[in-house]
Design a protein around this motif. Structure first.
Motif, PDB file in Angstrom:
ATOM      1  N   PHE A  53      27.261  42.431  36.085  1.00 11.87           N
ATOM      2  CA  PHE A  53      26.577  42.174  34.822  1.00 11.87           C
ATOM      3  C   PHE A  53      26.263  40.687  34.718  1.00 11.87           C
ATOM      4  CE2 PHE A  53      29.174  45.918  34.087  1.00 11.87           C
ATOM      5  CZ  PHE A  53      28.290  46.776  33.465  1.00 11.87           C
ATOM      6  N   GLU A  54      25.260  40.381  33.959  1.00 15.63           N
ATOM      7  CA  GLU A  54      24.966  38.967  33.713  1.00 15.63           C
ATOM      8  C   GLU A  54      25.992  38.392  32.736  1.00 15.63           C
ATOM      9  OE1 GLU A  54      20.975  38.361  32.446  1.00 15.63           O
ATOM     10  OE2 GLU A  54      20.123  39.231  34.270  1.00 15.63           O
ATOM     11  N   ASP A  55      26.449  39.265  31.866  1.00 14.51           N
ATOM     12  CA  ASP A  55      27.406  38.891  30.845  1.00 14.51           C
ATOM     13  C   ASP A  55      28.801  38.738  31.481  1.00 14.51           C
ATOM     14  OD1 ASP A  55      28.244  38.395  28.383  1.00 14.51           O
ATOM     15  OD2 ASP A  55      28.132  40.441  27.608  1.00 14.51           O
ATOM     16  N   ALA A  56      29.407  37.557  31.325  1.00 13.49           N
ATOM     17  CA  ALA A  56      30.724  37.335  31.952  1.00 13.49           C
ATOM     18  C   ALA A  56      31.804  38.287  31.431  1.00 13.49           C
ATOM     19  CB  ALA A  56      31.136  35.884  31.755  1.00 13.49           C
ATOM     20  N   PRO A  57      31.911  38.482  30.103  1.00 12.97           N
ATOM     21  CA  PRO A  57      32.955  39.400  29.625  1.00 12.97           C
ATOM     22  C   PRO A  57      32.838  40.793  30.231  1.00 12.97           C
ATOM     23  CG  PRO A  57      32.014  38.200  27.790  1.00 12.97           C
ATOM     24  CD  PRO A  57      31.188  37.870  28.977  1.00 12.97           C
ATOM     25  N   LYS A  58      31.590  41.265  30.364  1.00 17.33           N
ATOM     26  CA  LYS A  58      31.399  42.622  30.898  1.00 17.33           C
ATOM     27  C   LYS A  58      31.875  42.718  32.342  1.00 17.33           C
ATOM     28  CE  LYS A  58      27.914  44.624  27.938  1.00 17.33           C
ATOM     29  NZ  LYS A  58      26.538  45.075  27.782  1.00 17.33           N
ATOM     30  N   ASN A  59      31.722  41.628  33.074  1.00 16.66           N
ATOM     31  CA  ASN A  59      32.197  41.643  34.463  1.00 16.66           C
ATOM     32  C   ASN A  59      33.716  41.771  34.523  1.00 16.66           C
ATOM     33  OD1 ASN A  59      29.905  41.525  36.146  1.00 16.66           O
ATOM     34  ND2 ASN A  59      29.560  39.411  35.514  1.00 16.66           N
ATOM     35  N   ILE A  60      34.389  41.064  33.616  1.00 16.01           N
ATOM     36  CA  ILE A  60      35.859  41.163  33.575  1.00 16.01           C
ATOM     37  C   ILE A  60      36.269  42.571  33.166  1.00 16.01           C
ATOM     38  CG2 ILE A  60      37.926  40.365  32.356  1.00 16.01           C
ATOM     39  CD1 ILE A  60      36.743  37.605  32.287  1.00 16.01           C
ATOM     40  N   ILE A  61      35.581  43.090  32.155  1.00 16.48           N
ATOM     41  CA  ILE A  61      35.906  44.442  31.676  1.00 16.48           C
ATOM     42  C   ILE A  61      35.692  45.454  32.804  1.00 16.48           C
ATOM     43  CG2 ILE A  61      35.242  46.238  30.024  1.00 16.48           C
ATOM     44  CD1 ILE A  61      34.499  43.907  28.087  1.00 16.48           C
ATOM     45  N   GLU A  62      34.625  45.271  33.544  1.00 16.71           N
ATOM     46  CA  GLU A  62      34.321  46.177  34.665  1.00 16.71           C
ATOM     47  C   GLU A  62      35.426  46.099  35.727  1.00 16.71           C
ATOM     48  OE1 GLU A  62      32.186  48.448  34.935  1.00 16.71           O
ATOM     49  OE2 GLU A  62      32.189  48.902  37.072  1.00 16.71           O
ATOM     50  N   CYS A  63      35.880  44.878  36.009  1.00 15.00           N
ATOM     51  CA  CYS A  63      36.979  44.698  36.979  1.00 15.00           C
ATOM     52  C   CYS A  63      38.223  45.432  36.499  1.00 15.00           C
ATOM     53  CB  CYS A  63      37.325  43.215  37.122  1.00 15.00           C
ATOM     54  SG  CYS A  63      36.244  42.345  38.214  1.00 15.00           S
ATOM     55  N   TYR A  64      38.487  45.302  35.206  1.00 15.77           N
ATOM     56  CA  TYR A  64      39.683  45.948  34.648  1.00 15.77           C
ATOM     57  C   TYR A  64      39.565  47.469  34.755  1.00 15.77           C
ATOM     58  CZ  TYR A  64      43.204  47.542  31.384  1.00 15.77           C
ATOM     59  OH  TYR A  64      44.266  48.195  30.829  1.00 15.77           O
ATOM     60  N   TYR A  65      38.387  47.987  34.400  1.00 16.03           N
ATOM     61  CA  TYR A  65      38.195  49.447  34.470  1.00 16.03           C
ATOM     62  C   TYR A  65      38.379  49.959  35.888  1.00 16.03           C
ATOM     63  CZ  TYR A  65      36.328  49.462  29.744  1.00 16.03           C
ATOM     64  OH  TYR A  65      36.180  49.347  28.398  1.00 16.03           O
ATOM     65  N   GLN A  66      37.794  49.219  36.804  1.00 19.52           N
ATOM     66  CA  GLN A  66      37.868  49.610  38.209  1.00 19.52           C
ATOM     67  C   GLN A  66      39.343  49.672  38.652  1.00 19.52           C
ATOM     68  OE1 GLN A  66      36.113  46.656  40.635  1.00 19.52           O
ATOM     69  NE2 GLN A  66      36.045  47.955  42.429  1.00 19.52           N
ATOM     70  N   THR A  67      40.084  48.645  38.284  1.00 19.26           N
ATOM     71  CA  THR A  67      41.488  48.566  38.692  1.00 19.26           C
ATOM     72  C   THR A  67      42.319  49.627  37.975  1.00 19.26           C
ATOM     73  OG1 THR A  67      41.100  46.206  38.780  1.00 19.26           O
ATOM     74  CG2 THR A  67      43.356  46.923  39.073  1.00 19.26           C
ATOM     75  N   SER A  68      42.060  49.803  36.689  1.00 19.32           N
ATOM     76  CA  SER A  68      42.869  50.783  35.954  1.00 19.32           C
ATOM     77  C   SER A  68      42.560  52.205  36.429  1.00 19.32           C
ATOM     78  CB  SER A  68      42.682  50.646  34.450  1.00 19.32           C
ATOM     79  OG  SER A  68      41.357  50.841  34.104  1.00 19.32           O
ATOM     80  N   GLU A  69      41.303  52.461  36.773  1.00 16.96           N
ATOM     81  CA  GLU A  69      40.954  53.784  37.318  1.00 16.96           C
ATOM     82  C   GLU A  69      41.704  54.021  38.624  1.00 16.96           C
ATOM     83  OE1 GLU A  69      36.757  54.398  37.887  1.00 16.96           O
ATOM     84  OE2 GLU A  69      36.383  54.216  35.736  1.00 16.96           O
ATOM     85  N   TYR A  70      41.748  52.979  39.423  1.00 17.39           N
ATOM     86  CA  TYR A  70      42.454  53.072  40.701  1.00 17.39           C
ATOM     87  C   TYR A  70      43.946  53.330  40.474  1.00 17.39           C
ATOM     88  CZ  TYR A  70      45.080  51.230  44.615  1.00 17.39           C
ATOM     89  OH  TYR A  70      45.996  51.070  45.599  1.00 17.39           O
ATOM     90  N   LEU A  71      44.527  52.609  39.515  1.00 20.79           N
ATOM     91  CA  LEU A  71      45.953  52.779  39.235  1.00 20.79           C
ATOM     92  C   LEU A  71      46.231  54.154  38.627  1.00 20.79           C
ATOM     93  CD1 LEU A  71      46.727  49.209  37.918  1.00 20.79           C
ATOM     94  CD2 LEU A  71      47.656  50.238  39.978  1.00 20.79           C
TER      95      LEU A  71
END
Lengths: 297, 320
Positions: free
Chosen positions: A200-218
């Motif tokens: 995402f161009e938006d920095a917060p959304k990139n962090i949120i996306e990282c978190y979702y990706q990691t939490s989905e994995y966990l």
């Protein structure tokens, strides 16, 4: 980088293998002692217990290998696991319906000239013969055989089961080799569980996306999937279950909370840090090295 | 005064009080949150659990004027608010303020007073002012806090007047203290021996205008739309739960948000996260819920209802 995947799985899987082997050995020995199956088994007439054990253990080891590749039980809902479990269930149901492998055959096989009486009617329908045998015909003997099941049926089931396992192994092995040749990710791997992160161009959304990706994995690894959990509770659950050896997940949680709920301006360094933590956790069990330069950022 | 300074000050306050009130760190934190959120507290627990001591200790360290009012059936509203008395020297009536005109009021055993007196107090709590002889007197200002800490004993109900639900709603939270553990109780005894005195005194840490500034910091905490929706969803569920006759009011939503913001400050954040809301919802909502008769007879409690609601409401975590 140490292959942490097997390091982490080692304890559980070793226990599982030992448990299965012990169960199998006890089961085999008990059945042998009770029913003398080897005597009657047309396939295994060699009368060497080690052959029979090997015939079971090899498919069993292959089955364990398949389960390991599937990361059982963490990814039990994968279609191939469902298929495998369904086949196992089918096998056991078939065993129950058609009669167990170890029907009560006569412990001591007797002469071929003896009269055969169905098991269910033993000593009841053939009253006359019984009377005769007790008085006048001491040479007449009776054997007991399953009424509906031929002894060979059990072996057909065993063969079917073994073939299923072998087919599964071949399918996984071939597909994985093919993927490796093509240079893509292995078929059954940790990496398969996570989707490609969106940018995402938006920095917060990139962090949120990282978190979702990691939490989905966990979540795929066994973390609580409940919707009512807050990010802090999810973090506590991950820590409690010791799902990751990376201790930075709480840092990612904090970054996520800040990105999602605050009005702060999120810096690029926070985004980079979130990505590094996310990658660290996702690739924790694989051999993929994190770029140290990226980590330093 | 900024968030970091507020957190440090709060930690000093909690440490100092915690050195005398043993083993009740969680309760002290809850009281601190309520004070920061500028809300009234209702203590409901058995006698002798340091309810008064907690209240007095906070007043001491915050540099606030403290008044204790023992509520009895013969207590009149004028005994609280004060009244106009004829002054022969000036040949006129002059207002003599009652104990309500302090910064922190301890209304001890509030359910022992008559509904008329209770109403006078609760009106003052809601309006932050009293009107006597047609003249309005403000109980709070930018430098002066006004906080009521009421206590009620859940055991002795004979000769008491239960607080109406509408009035209970005015309390930000209902706090239960609970008995200390064996270890903590032994430590209390040791402390008493070492102190060589029945009473103890705490030195003032801040002034009340600094305390007001700390309360103002809470007002700067941001609350995102998702958090607002989360609060509204939780409160709305209290109204729809099958075990509940009357759910929490919009004042419940406001109070939950206020407490969540205070919790954010104590956690050194200037934004609220769902954990703040979830953690404090039982404290804020359970005393505002009235169970229906079936649930009441079945032994249900409003705390259980709130807990169940919290496990059914989706927390804002998974949506982008």
């Amino acid at each position: 980088m140490v292959n942490q995947r097997f390091k982490s799985l080692r304890r559980k899987e070793t226990f599982l293998i030992i448990f299965l082997l012990l169960s199998l050995a006890i089961f085999q020995i008990t059945m042998e002692l009770l029913h003398g199956r080897r005597e009657e088994n047309p396939v295994l007439k060699l009368n060497l217990p080690i052959f029979e054990l090997v015939a079971i253990i090899i498919p069993l080891l292959i089955l364990i290998w398949i389960l390991l590749k599937l990361e059982f039980p963490f990814r039990i809902f994968k279609p191939i696991t469902i298929w495998l479990v369904a086949m196992l269930l089918l096998f056991f149901v078939a065993s129950i319906i058609t009669g167990a492998n170890y029907k009560p055959y006569d412990f001591n096989p007797i002469e071929s000239s003896t009269t055969t009486v169905p098991l269910s009617s033993t000593s009841i329908t053939d009253t006359e013969t019984l009377t005769d045998s007790s008085e006048t015909a001491p040479t007449t003997r009776y054997t007991r055989e399953p009424l509906l099941v031929l002894p060979i049926l059990g072996d057909i089931q065993n063969s079917f089961f073994i073939i299923l396992i072998l087919i599964s192994a071949i399918v996984i092995f071939r597909t994985e080799r093919k993927r490796k040749q093509e240079g893509s990710e292995p078929l059954i791997s940790i990496e398969e569980n996570h989707r490609t992160p969106k940018e995402f161009e938006d920095a917060p959304k990139n962090i949120i996306e990282c978190y979702y990706q990691t939490s989905e994995y966990l979540e795929g690894k066994g973390a609580d999937k409940s919707d009512h959990l807050t990010a802090v509770e999810f973090d506590e659950d991950v820590e409690k279950k010791k799902l990751t050896e990376i201790e930075d997940f709480n840092e990612l949680t904090d970054l996520f909370s800040e990105a999602k709920f605050s009005e702060h301006e999120i810096s690029q360094s926070s985004v980079n840090r979130a990505k590094v933590v996310s990658q660290k956790i996702i690739f924790e069990f694989s051999n993929i090295e994190i770029d140290p330069l990226e980590e330093e950022e | 005064m900024n968030i970091q300074e507020t957190v440090e000050t709060c930690n000093i306050i909690l440490t100092q009080i915690g050195s005398h009130i043993i083993g009740k760190d969680a309760v002290l934190r809850q009281v601190m949150l309520c004070l920061l959120a500028d809300g009234h507290i209702l203590f409901e627990d058995y006698p002798g659990l340091a309810k008064t001591m907690i209240c007095r200790s906070f007043a001491s360290v915050l540099g606030c004027e403290f008044n204790r009012i023992q509520f009895t059936p013969d207590l009149l509203p004028q005994d609280l608010t004060g009244s106009e008395i004829y002054n022969q020297k000036v040949n006129d009536f002059e207002f003599k303020p009652g104990p309500l005109f302090a910064d922190i009021i301890l209304a001890d055993e509030i359910n022992r007073a008559t509904p008329k007196t209770q109403s006078a107090l609760l009106e003052a709590m809601g309006e932050y002012q009293v009107t006597i002889g047609g003249k309005t007197y403000h109980l709070t200002s930018s430098e002066k806090p006004f906080l009521v800490v009421a206590t009620q004993n859940p055991l002795e109900l004979e000769g008491t007047f239960a607080l109406p639900e509408a009035q209970i709603d005015r309390f930000l939270s209902k706090i239960r203290i609970g008995y200390p553990s064996r270890t903590d109780e032994a430590k209390i005894l040791t402390n008493r021996i070492n102190r060589k005195s029945k009473s103890f005194s705490l030195s003032q840490i801040i002034t009340k205008d600094v305390f007001r500034k700390m309360q103002q910091i809470v007002e700067t905490v941001s609350v995102s739309d998702e958090i607002k929706d989360y609060i509204v969803e939780i409160v709305d569920r209290t109204r729809k739960a099958p075990q509940v006759r009357v759910g929490a009011s919009p004042r419940g939503s406001l109070d939950l948000m206020a407490l969540a913001r205070a919790n954010a400050v104590l956690s050194a954040r200037d934004y609220v996260i769902p954990q703040d809301v979830k953690e404090l919802a039982p404290l804020t909502l359970s005393h505002r819920i009235i169970l229906n008769i079936g649930s009441f007879i079945a032994g249900g409690s409003s705390e259980e209802v709130v807990s169940r609601i919290l496990t059914n409401v989706k927390a804002p975590r998974k949506e982008l």
